[in-house]
Design a protein around this motif. Sequence first.
Motif, mmCIF file in Angstrom:
data_model
loop_
_atom_site.group_PDB
_atom_site.id
_atom_site.type_symbol
_atom_site.label_atom_id
_atom_site.label_comp_id
_atom_site.label_asym_id
_atom_site.label_seq_id
_atom_site.Cartn_x
_atom_site.Cartn_y
_atom_site.Cartn_z
ATOM 1 N N ILE A 112 1.006 -0.973 -0.135
ATOM 2 C CA ILE A 112 0.101 -0.127 0.350
ATOM 3 C C ILE A 112 0.978 1.014 -0.291
ATOM 4 O O ILE A 112 1.956 1.583 0.544
ATOM 5 C CB ILE A 112 -1.333 -0.415 1.385
ATOM 6 N N ASN A 113 0.903 2.096 -0.924
ATOM 7 C CA ASN A 113 1.271 3.436 -0.852
ATOM 8 C C ASN A 113 0.875 4.204 0.296
ATOM 9 O O ASN A 113 -0.442 4.783 1.512
ATOM 10 C CB ASN A 113 0.489 4.331 -2.076
ATOM 11 N N PRO A 114 2.060 4.121 1.473
ATOM 12 C CA PRO A 114 1.604 4.796 3.031
ATOM 13 C C PRO A 114 1.597 6.595 2.676
ATOM 14 O O PRO A 114 0.818 6.713 3.515
ATOM 15 C CB PRO A 114 3.869 4.981 3.035
ATOM 16 N N LEU A 115 1.471 7.324 1.642
ATOM 17 C CA LEU A 115 0.482 8.907 1.404
ATOM 18 C C LEU A 115 -0.147 8.291 1.188
ATOM 19 O O LEU A 115 -1.084 9.178 2.247
ATOM 20 C CB LEU A 115 1.341 9.193 0.300
ATOM 21 N N LEU A 116 -1.403 7.611 0.753
ATOM 22 C CA LEU A 116 -2.635 7.122 1.452
ATOM 23 C C LEU A 116 -3.169 6.873 2.569
ATOM 24 O O LEU A 116 -4.231 7.594 2.597
ATOM 25 C CB LEU A 116 -2.845 5.564 -0.441
ATOM 26 N N VAL A 117 -2.430 5.985 2.775
ATOM 27 C CA VAL A 117 -2.881 5.545 4.092
ATOM 28 C C VAL A 117 -2.692 6.604 5.179
ATOM 29 O O VAL A 117 -3.557 6.730 6.526
ATOM 30 C CB VAL A 117 -1.674 4.503 5.277
ATOM 31 N N CYS A 118 -2.174 7.530 4.927
ATOM 32 C CA CYS A 118 -2.032 8.919 5.727
ATOM 33 C C CYS A 118 -3.222 9.719 5.462
ATOM 34 O O CYS A 118 -4.070 10.593 5.985
ATOM 35 C CB CYS A 118 -0.424 9.473 5.365
ATOM 36 N N ASP A 257 -3.235 -4.977 4.343
ATOM 37 C CA ASP A 257 -2.781 -5.340 3.038
ATOM 38 C C ASP A 257 -2.756 -4.657 1.783
ATOM 39 O O ASP A 257 -2.757 -5.615 1.049
ATOM 40 C CB ASP A 257 -2.059 -6.919 3.148
ATOM 41 N N LYS A 258 -4.354 -4.186 1.913
ATOM 42 C CA LYS A 258 -4.824 -4.032 0.444
ATOM 43 C C LYS A 258 -5.812 -2.541 0.609
ATOM 44 O O LYS A 258 -5.856 -2.734 1.940
ATOM 45 C CB LYS A 258 -5.941 -5.314 0.414
ATOM 46 N N ALA A 259 -5.252 -2.078 -0.718
ATOM 47 C CA ALA A 259 -5.578 -0.420 -0.303
ATOM 48 C C ALA A 259 -7.422 -0.169 -0.042
ATOM 49 O O ALA A 259 -7.931 0.556 0.446
ATOM 50 C CB ALA A 259 -4.885 0.218 -1.187
ATOM 51 N N LYS A 260 -7.961 -1.226 -1.038
ATOM 52 C CA LYS A 260 -8.970 -1.381 -0.565
ATOM 53 C C LYS A 260 -10.142 -1.239 1.088
ATOM 54 O O LYS A 260 -11.132 -0.788 0.743
ATOM 55 C CB LYS A 260 -10.198 -1.905 -2.289
ATOM 56 N N ASP A 261 -9.126 -1.416 1.202
ATOM 57 C CA ASP A 261 -9.358 -2.020 3.457
ATOM 58 C C ASP A 261 -8.959 -1.306 3.886
ATOM 59 O O ASP A 261 -9.158 -0.791 5.074
ATOM 60 C CB ASP A 261 -8.816 -3.497 3.341
ATOM 61 N N ASP A 263 -10.090 2.005 4.508
ATOM 62 C CA ASP A 263 -11.422 2.867 5.776
ATOM 63 C C ASP A 263 -12.043 1.215 6.317
ATOM 64 O O ASP A 263 -12.236 1.724 7.846
ATOM 65 C CB ASP A 263 -11.973 3.509 4.200
ATOM 66 N N LYS A 264 -12.939 0.843 5.550
ATOM 67 C CA LYS A 264 -13.314 -0.841 6.274
ATOM 68 C C LYS A 264 -12.243 -0.767 7.878
ATOM 69 O O LYS A 264 -12.414 -1.104 9.167
ATOM 70 C CB LYS A 264 -13.212 -1.949 5.827
ATOM 71 N N VAL A 265 -10.913 -1.103 7.857
ATOM 72 C CA VAL A 265 -9.794 -1.753 8.855
ATOM 73 C C VAL A 265 -9.748 -0.160 9.337
ATOM 74 O O VAL A 265 -10.251 -0.719 11.215
ATOM 75 C CB VAL A 265 -8.587 -1.963 7.974
ATOM 76 N N ILE A 266 -9.811 0.691 9.308
ATOM 77 C CA ILE A 266 -9.780 2.065 10.437
ATOM 78 C C ILE A 266 -10.568 2.071 11.029
ATOM 79 O O ILE A 266 -10.929 2.565 12.318
ATOM 80 C CB ILE A 266 -9.298 3.189 9.689
ATOM 81 N N LYS A 267 -12.317 2.058 10.656
ATOM 82 C CA LYS A 267 -13.249 2.259 11.122
ATOM 83 C C LYS A 267 -13.344 1.159 11.906
ATOM 84 O O LYS A 267 -14.407 1.526 13.113
ATOM 85 C CB LYS A 267 -14.632 1.964 10.084
ATOM 86 N N LYS A 268 -12.982 -0.251 11.871
ATOM 87 C CA LYS A 268 -13.324 -1.329 12.523
ATOM 88 C C LYS A 268 -11.924 -1.040 13.935
ATOM 89 O O LYS A 268 -12.973 -1.833 15.168
ATOM 90 C CB LYS A 268 -12.981 -2.787 11.756
ATOM 91 N N ALA A 269 -10.961 -0.653 13.601
ATOM 92 C CA ALA A 269 -9.946 0.068 14.824
ATOM 93 C C ALA A 269 -10.908 0.607 16.003
ATOM 94 O O ALA A 269 -10.392 0.927 17.393
ATOM 95 C CB ALA A 269 -8.584 0.292 14.171
ATOM 96 N N LYS A 270 -11.610 1.575 15.036
ATOM 97 C CA LYS A 270 -12.535 2.838 16.252
ATOM 98 C C LYS A 270 -13.385 2.145 16.425
ATOM 99 O O LYS A 270 -13.561 2.882 18.021
ATOM 100 C CB LYS A 270 -12.141 4.374 15.111
ATOM 101 N N GLU A 271 -13.790 1.481 16.573
ATOM 102 C CA GLU A 271 -14.995 0.228 16.975
ATOM 103 C C GLU A 271 -14.549 -0.061 17.975
ATOM 104 O O GLU A 271 -15.253 0.057 19.322
ATOM 105 C CB GLU A 271 -15.655 0.417 15.935
ATOM 106 N N LEU A 272 -13.549 -0.510 18.477
ATOM 107 C CA LEU A 272 -13.226 -1.388 18.948
ATOM 108 C C LEU A 272 -12.267 -0.818 19.921
ATOM 109 O O LEU A 272 -12.122 -0.603 21.785
ATOM 110 C CB LEU A 272 -11.770 -2.604 18.330
ATOM 111 N N ASN A 282 -1.335 -3.182 11.473
ATOM 112 C CA ASN A 282 -0.425 -3.905 11.102
ATOM 113 C C ASN A 282 -0.489 -3.287 9.525
ATOM 114 O O ASN A 282 -1.329 -4.240 8.678
ATOM 115 C CB ASN A 282 0.131 -5.169 10.870
ATOM 116 N N VAL A 283 -0.212 -1.873 9.030
ATOM 117 C CA VAL A 283 -0.110 -1.717 7.820
ATOM 118 C C VAL A 283 0.744 -2.292 6.824
ATOM 119 O O VAL A 283 2.042 -1.481 7.772
ATOM 120 C CB VAL A 283 -0.200 -0.423 7.685
ATOM 121 N N GLN A 284 0.564 -2.705 5.506
ATOM 122 C CA GLN A 284 1.665 -3.324 4.892
ATOM 123 C C GLN A 284 2.066 -2.060 3.956
ATOM 124 O O GLN A 284 1.231 -2.393 3.138
ATOM 125 C CB GLN A 284 1.713 -4.580 4.417
ATOM 126 N N ILE A 285 2.892 -1.007 3.756
ATOM 127 C CA ILE A 285 3.082 -0.245 3.084
ATOM 128 C C ILE A 285 4.447 -0.448 1.920
ATOM 129 O O ILE A 285 5.869 -1.376 2.574
ATOM 130 C CB ILE A 285 3.898 0.837 4.065
#
Length: 297
Positions: A112-118, A257-261, A263-272, A282-285
Amino acid sequence: VQFRHKRSKALKAADLVIVVGFPFDFRLGYGKSINSSATLVAVNRSPFDLRKNRRPTLGIRADGGKFIQDLAKATGGFEGPWGSWFDTLSDNENEREAEISAQAEMPTTEYINPLLVCQRLEKHMDENAIMVVDGGDFVATASYIVRPRSPLSWLDPGVFGTLGVGGGFALGASQSRPGSEIWIIYGDGSAGYSLMEFDTYVRHNIPVIAVVGTDASWAQIAREQVEVLEDDVGTTLLRTDYHVVAEGFGGKGLLLDKAKDIDKVIKKAKELSKKGHPVLINVQIGTTDFRKGSISI
């Protein structure tokens, strides 16, 4: 008003620069980053730092915070004949933001592009968020994109890059700002210093969200070491399962480990986190040229 980009360009064009509580060290090119013909005012508690490396036009030995407050009262803050200057700074800011957005869309390798993650982190973080940043290349990338929500809400290793502060800083932030969303932005190298604090977070019900930018490298060092010395010795790591490590301490671990995920993973982290769980993403960049030329050997 806070501008984060094109600082060197602004300092070279300015005719008046006020440096408050900050020495003329490498971050300001030892004073050479500032227009040589500008009126330079320096404010510092330390008489040594006040004139170190470059002598200001006017040196004021005083508390920086009190000076800024008094200056704002005396001048009316940002009211004044500076509209065109702020327009110039805004244009510079918008130009850089556009460049970053374009680079965020560029593919890396299979990672994943780290700029996109940020960019996505910036979108999802609460307005009361406190960011603890502990790392090199990934954290420096985040500093261009993720906006501090308020004063004292960005805690980093400091001018000497003293890695390892992440776990303890997040613990302290959670106690001093109860109710705030606490994030740790880790590089995968620096995560090794304080990841064990997940044990503390679990035992004391501290719902920290940690994001590890995993690129299997001490990338801040490797960027120039490999190019200049043609040797990656001491800079290589593994793509370790840091999310599994967090789970071993009783926290929640998420693999991204997939760019398409994203938003889903960040939202899940916030919910937890809202349910009281400390979480690690753990973001694979992948590698980009975004910080090419940032020498740190």
